[in-house]
Scaffold this active site. Structure first.
Site, PDB file in Angstrom:
ATOM      1  N   HIS A  80     140.307  17.636  18.544  1.00  0.00           N
ATOM      2  CA  HIS A  80     140.200  17.616  20.166  1.00  0.00           C
ATOM      3  C   HIS A  80     141.476  17.081  20.289  1.00  0.00           C
ATOM      4  CE1 HIS A  80     139.847  16.747  24.392  1.00  0.00           C
ATOM      5  NE2 HIS A  80     140.101  16.052  24.266  1.00  0.00           N
ATOM      6  N   ASP A 159     130.719  15.207  33.634  1.00  0.00           N
ATOM      7  CA  ASP A 159     132.148  14.842  33.647  1.00  0.00           C
ATOM      8  C   ASP A 159     132.638  15.430  34.722  1.00  0.00           C
ATOM      9  OD1 ASP A 159     133.922  14.354  32.060  1.00  0.00           O
ATOM     10  OD2 ASP A 159     134.467  16.153  31.324  1.00  0.00           O
ATOM     11  N   ARG A 166     137.768  11.528  40.028  1.00  0.00           N
ATOM     12  CA  ARG A 166     138.298  10.435  39.663  1.00  0.00           C
ATOM     13  C   ARG A 166     139.847  10.971  40.386  1.00  0.00           C
ATOM     14  NH1 ARG A 166     137.319  10.870  33.515  1.00  0.00           N
ATOM     15  NH2 ARG A 166     140.063   9.749  33.642  1.00  0.00           N
ATOM     16  N   SER A 181     134.245  10.357  29.413  1.00  0.00           N
ATOM     17  CA  SER A 181     135.120  12.186  29.255  1.00  0.00           C
ATOM     18  C   SER A 181     135.225  12.654  28.015  1.00  0.00           C
ATOM     19  CB  SER A 181     136.026  12.048  30.380  1.00  0.00           C
ATOM     20  OG  SER A 181     136.283  13.249  30.384  1.00  0.00           O
ATOM     21  N   LYS A 185     132.225  16.130  25.347  1.00  0.00           N
ATOM     22  CA  LYS A 185     132.294  16.695  26.073  1.00  0.00           C
ATOM     23  C   LYS A 185     131.857  17.375  24.050  1.00  0.00           C
ATOM     24  CE  LYS A 185     135.541  17.326  28.412  1.00  0.00           C
ATOM     25  NZ  LYS A 185     137.083  16.541  29.607  1.00  0.00           N
TER      26      LYS A 185
HETATM   27  N1  URA Z   1     140.725  14.807  29.750  1.00  0.00           N
HETATM   28  C1  URA Z   1     139.263  14.291  29.602  1.00  0.00           C
HETATM   29  O1  URA Z   1     138.561  15.832  29.182  1.00  0.00           O
HETATM   30  N2  URA Z   1     139.497  13.179  30.556  1.00  0.00           N
HETATM   31  C2  URA Z   1     139.784  12.698  31.255  1.00  0.00           C
HETATM   32  O2  URA Z   1     139.350  12.226  31.319  1.00  0.00           O
HETATM   33  C3  URA Z   1     140.614  12.662  30.788  1.00  0.00           C
HETATM   34  C4  URA Z   1     141.941  13.804  29.892  1.00  0.00           C
END
Ligand code: URA
Ligand code: CA
Length: 431
Positions: A80, A159, A166, A181, A185
């Protein structure tokens, strides 16, 4: 919920049960946005303990569909990146890592705003299918060691809802919230091990190496806590990665990199991330051995062969690898030239990303259609010497009116008198 907000506000640790309750109730729509926003702000100021962070991440991972990749043989490593401009790494890494026999089962997203998405880039390949059933996906990885599919289903709805809040309440910039977050995922999509590329720079979420390291350490700690081995690197995002920013042009850049002729920064980043992936998947005894294997498969053409197999097994025309003119091409190319002599001292990566988006390579909103043929070539990079009149960058466009885009790219460049190349990788963070 009021009691829990007050508890967090006063710096008292929440229990795992309390965190699970909050995420569950919020996902089901039983906690109003204003209370969840207050909780996010309390977390931003008070931080979270490792226990809280682990509970939060798992609760979010469980809030929707969870992919079960256990039918795939071997250790599934996912990568990621926290968002880059012209970040072509997945297109290179997936076939490269698969070429040493490590399974790459990747779910990727589409681009939004100034950052591109792997799924869009793959769609530049004629015929390529990004929608693959779960059964077919597993079959492809077991047969070819590689498949990349668009994110489908209902992955981490908690999320999605929390991020949307947010975004409009000044609570994106919280290390525990970013860490949970991202990790939620990766966990929901079934990875056994995770390699993270945390970007640092003016346009990245993390502005300093210290902040980025803190985020990386939190994510590595979450991984440890939930039993998914995790490593991170901290890399520079003060300028776009490689030369190509767009879609079809990034596919070409990936092909060149797999042939061993890619830009040096992109090549190096892929080798560093790739060796970590191979090492975590037990495909090599050390990081150094993993790197040797990857370099060897670039030299002997195996990595490129895997790219061809990957493209044709997902319905795409693999002959584009030998003839890139079969990819979508823009009608016109324009040069952006240096106005003075000196050295490139800065390139605002986000502005290059926005310029590519304005040409149509990216989406201004989720609904925008993208033009796969257009983009930007960032020919001069930070540290390069330039003479007045030298081509700094090119745009590939189907538009007749490009003045604003050209201005934006011109302004993204700073030319000064000191020659200072940027480090590409600051740090490697492990357990
Ligand atoms: N990328 C994400 O997936 N979540 C965040 O909170 C910030 C960057
Ligand atoms: Ca690139």
């Amino acid at each position: 919920m009021v009691n829990l907000i007050e508890k967090k506000r006063d710096g008292v640790e929440l229990t795992s049960q309390e965190i699970e309750w909050i995420i569950e109730q919020f996902t089901q729509g039983h906690i109003p946005d204003y209370q969840m926003s207050a909780m996010a702000m309390a977390i931003l100021f008070q931080g979270m303990t490792h226990e809280e962070l682990g509970a939060m991440t798992l609760a979010m991972a469980k809030s929707g569909d969870q992919f079960d990749l256990s039918a795939i043989h071997g250790i599934k490593v996912d990568k990621h990146s926290t968002g880059g401009v012209g970040d072509t790494t997945t297109l290179v890494l997936a076939p490269l890592v698969a070429s040493v026999g490590v399974p790459v089962a990747k779910m990727s997203g589409r681009g939004l705003g100034h950052t591109g998405g792997t799924i869009d880039k793959l769609e530049a390949i004629p015929g390529f299918k990004v929608e693959v059933s779960e059964e077919e996906f597993i079959h492809l990885v077991n047969t070819n060691h590689i498949a990349i599919a668009g994110q489908s289903g209902n992955l981490t709805p908690a999320d999605k809802k929390l991020y949307a809040l947010r975004d409009v309440t000044g609570t994106v910039q919280s290390i525990p919230l970013i860490a949970s977050s991202i990790m939620s995922k990766k966990i929901a999509s079934g990875a056994d091990a995770i390699v993270l590329d945390v970007k640092v720079g003016a346009g990245a979420f993390m502005k300093t190496v210290e902040e980025a390291e803190q985020l990386a350490r939190e994510m590595v700690a979450i991984g440890k806590q939930v039993g998914r081995q995790t490593m991170a690197i901290i890399s520079n995002m003060d300028q776009p990665l490689g030369v190509a920013v767009g879609n079809a042009n990034e596919v070409i850049e990936a092909i060149e990199t797999l042939k061993g002729n890619g830009p040096s920064d992109l090549t190096e980043l892929c080798l560093v991330l790739g060796s970590q992936m191979v090492y975590l998947a037990s495909g090599a005894k050390s990081i150094a051995e993993a790197r040797e294997k990857l370099e060897e498969n670039i030299r002997n053409g195996k990595a490129l062969d895997v790219l061809k197999t990957f493209i044709s097994s997902q319905g795409g025309d693999a002959s584009i690898v030998d003839d890139v003119t079969k990819l979508p091409q823009a009608k016109w190319n324009y040069d952006i030239c240096a106005k003075t002599d000196g050295y490139v001292t800065n390139i605002v990566a986000n502005d290059i990303g926005v310029a590519a988006m304005m040409l149509g390579a990216g989406r201004a909103t989720k609904e925008s259609e993208i033009d796969l043929s257009v983009g930007v070539s960032v020919l001069k990079k930070v540290g390069d010497a330039v003479k007045s009149g030298d081509v700094l960058a090119k745009i590939h466009t189907n538009r007749t009116d490009n003045e604003e885009v050209i201005q934006k790219i011109q302004n993204a460049y700073t030319i000064g008198d000191i020659c200072e190349a940027l480090p590409l990788i600051y740090k490697v963070v492990t357990e």
